[in-house]
Design an enzyme around this catalytic site. Structure first.
Site, short mmCIF file in Angstrom:
data_model
loop_
_atom_site.label_atom_id
_atom_site.label_comp_id
_atom_site.label_asym_id
_atom_site.label_seq_id
_atom_site.Cartn_x
_atom_site.Cartn_y
_atom_site.Cartn_z
CG HIS A 73 -6.13 -6.07 1.16
ND1 HIS A 73 -7.05 -5.42 1.94
CD2 HIS A 73 -4.93 -5.92 1.78
CE1 HIS A 73 -6.44 -4.90 3.01
NE2 HIS A 73 -5.15 -5.19 2.92
CG HIS A 78 -1.71 -1.23 1.41
ND1 HIS A 78 -2.60 -1.67 0.46
CD2 HIS A 78 -1.75 -2.14 2.43
CE1 HIS A 78 -3.17 -2.79 0.89
NE2 HIS A 78 -2.67 -3.11 2.07
#
Lengths: 331, 331
Positions: free
Chosen positions: A220, A57
């Site tokens: 995700h 991320h």
């Protein structure tokens, strides 16, 4: 799928080295961990603000380590929570005696491991470990990896506001209060045009047709609320912004983040931002500052998210405070 | 190929609106142009530093408009130079009476149109228009769009150093001298794993196999020096860094930029940076500061570039000066 990697199983280890190598006088790596801390940690007498979560991320979270923002960030394997052991080591290493606030994105693994870590750190002598769980994703209630809403890009505003107040010497109760205030006043929603590709698998996490997009997607690649035909950027901006505003219900000045998911060029994010700002104006809201760029990504996923924070004078003041964290540019 | 766009022919127009909408009290758009200028332009008595070029390289150049960096940035259509008319309007709008320095990346269209624009602006009453041509790409001598080397990521260090000196009130000769000093001491080289996709075509600009990469690629997808099999990130970092160091021949402290081409996640850039920093250390060089991220991109191309600037005290001082340009975070 081609990637700029060596052995895919080394990606997080090498990435953490690469982060610390880029900012050597500001950050260091805790030995035998994937934790990045401020070079001067622990700062004696200061409340520390730490965070962490799965990798993939970036710049979340290590890019926000710096004066006036995070004292430490723990990187798990890709899309996998850091262990309780590593989180506990981070908390202990950042403890300057005034307490440690853990900013936790609401995913079951993160919540569980931060709970364990807090207990372990307290046994090791850290006096006060507080936690704030961020759940700003308005797209879905409960999801693949969560009970309740997911924590996404709004987390960065929590880092900034809590970190700025801690830097000024506030007590742990005050820093926690401000973090919770941000959580109470922020909402986000994202979408994707393509799937991310994890280094170990080397292929898309999910299938999506060439004329499809996923609205409300998680960071995700977990499902959102709707798989639909590709729409114009304006229509996408309207859908995301409207749902966020319905949730946050801001009334005056707002801070906005138009975030890229990792594979989307900045030019497209600005096209989205153009429509987001029109919608805010239509609602009578005043845009105080906007951040456009990659802040919380999903590897190489193409897509974007929109975050809106309802502001008051205290939050504006804290967002304006300086930080040397490389991933965040103060207004 | 899916993109976050409305009508592809509107992308630059809407992007420029989106940029100004994000930073409304710091930037404005010149009427009937795709030029972004500082909101307070022209600053009376200050040398102005302006730049421009084709779009598709964001945050280059509009993301560098701000106090202490660029006074104006002209956006052409995607991968197409801005017109002489628009460049001339920018120069006139930014002229505070102390002269205007144009920072030009070495591409034939840009060089020609900036030449025309300088003449036009002088006819319109701008006293001093200077130009510096950046040609930092060490990969190829002459190329698809250039006589001589291409101008790439090193341009951003020119913006920063010249902009900082201009902000301090230096004369046009001094600002030009510093810009030329950066050009003389900087080198870059890039590579790509995938082609960019332009909005109007909607398909890859060039073909590249799933197991191939292009070394020395240009920021428009134009050919580099070698099409080769995919290599590990460390090998790629070694190739790029070595060729840049051979050209720049730095001896002491350096500034480094590990730049993403638009579609590459930050995690991979940090993996590359890890090896770049090892190589610098092996060469006995001292890394003064590193910028890792997307600074001059090629739409959604996957790949990276490495830039090294040989420093002296003056350049370090100028790189350290504050700027509110959204695309550049000072050390």
């Amino acid at each position: 799928m081609k990637k700029l990697l060596n052995d895919p199983s080394d990606v997080v280890d090498e990435m953490v080295d690469g982060i610390v190598a880029a900012y050597p006088n500001r950050t260091r790596r805790l030995d035998d961990t994937k934790v990045v801390v401020r070079d001067d940690a622990p700062v004696d007498g200061k409340v520390s603000v730490v965070s962490g979560g799965g990798s993939g991320h970036e710049p979340t979270h290590a890019g926000f380590v710096g004066e006036g923002m995070l004292d430490g960030a723990a990187a798990g394997e890709v899309f996998t929570s850091p262990t309780g052991d590593e989180l506990s080591e981070m908390i202990q290493a950042c403890d300057g005696g005034a307490g440690v606030l853990c900013v936790v994105k609401n995913y079951e693994g993160d919540v569980m491991n931060f709970d364990t870590a807090a207990e372990m750190a307290e046994i090791e002598g850290v006096d006060m470990v507080e936690q704030v769980v961020v759940n700003d994703d308005v797209a879905v209630e409960d999801s693949t990896y969560t009970s309740g809403r997911r924590g996404v890009q709004g987390t960065i505003f929590v880092h900034k506001c809590a970190g700025a107040l801690a830097e000024r010497g506030a007590a742990i109760e005050e820093v926690t209060r401000v973090a919770e205030k941000v959580v109470d006043n922020v909402g986000s929603m994202g979408m994707a045009l393509t799937s991310c590709v994890t280094p170990d698998k080397g292929e898309p996490t999910f299938d999506i047709d060439d004329d499809e997009i996923e609205i409300g997607i998680g960071i995700h690649g977990e499902p959102g609320v709707e798989r639909t035909e590709i729409m114009e950027a304006d229509t996408i901006a309207e859908r995301l912004t409207t749902e966020v505003l319905d949730d946050v219900q801001p009334s005056g000045e707002v801070a906005v983040m138009v975030n890229g998911m990792g594979g989307t060029p900045l030019s497209e994010l600005f096209v989205v931002n153009r429509r987001v700002q029109e919608l805010l104006e239509d609602e009578g809201l005043e845009m105080w500052n906007t951040w456009v760029g990659d802040y919380m990504t999903s590897l190489d996923m193409e897509g974007c998210s929109v975050t809106v924070l309802d502001l008051d004078d205290e939050l504006k003041d804290l967002l304006s405070a300086p930080t040397d964290a490389p991933g965040f540019k103060t207004k």
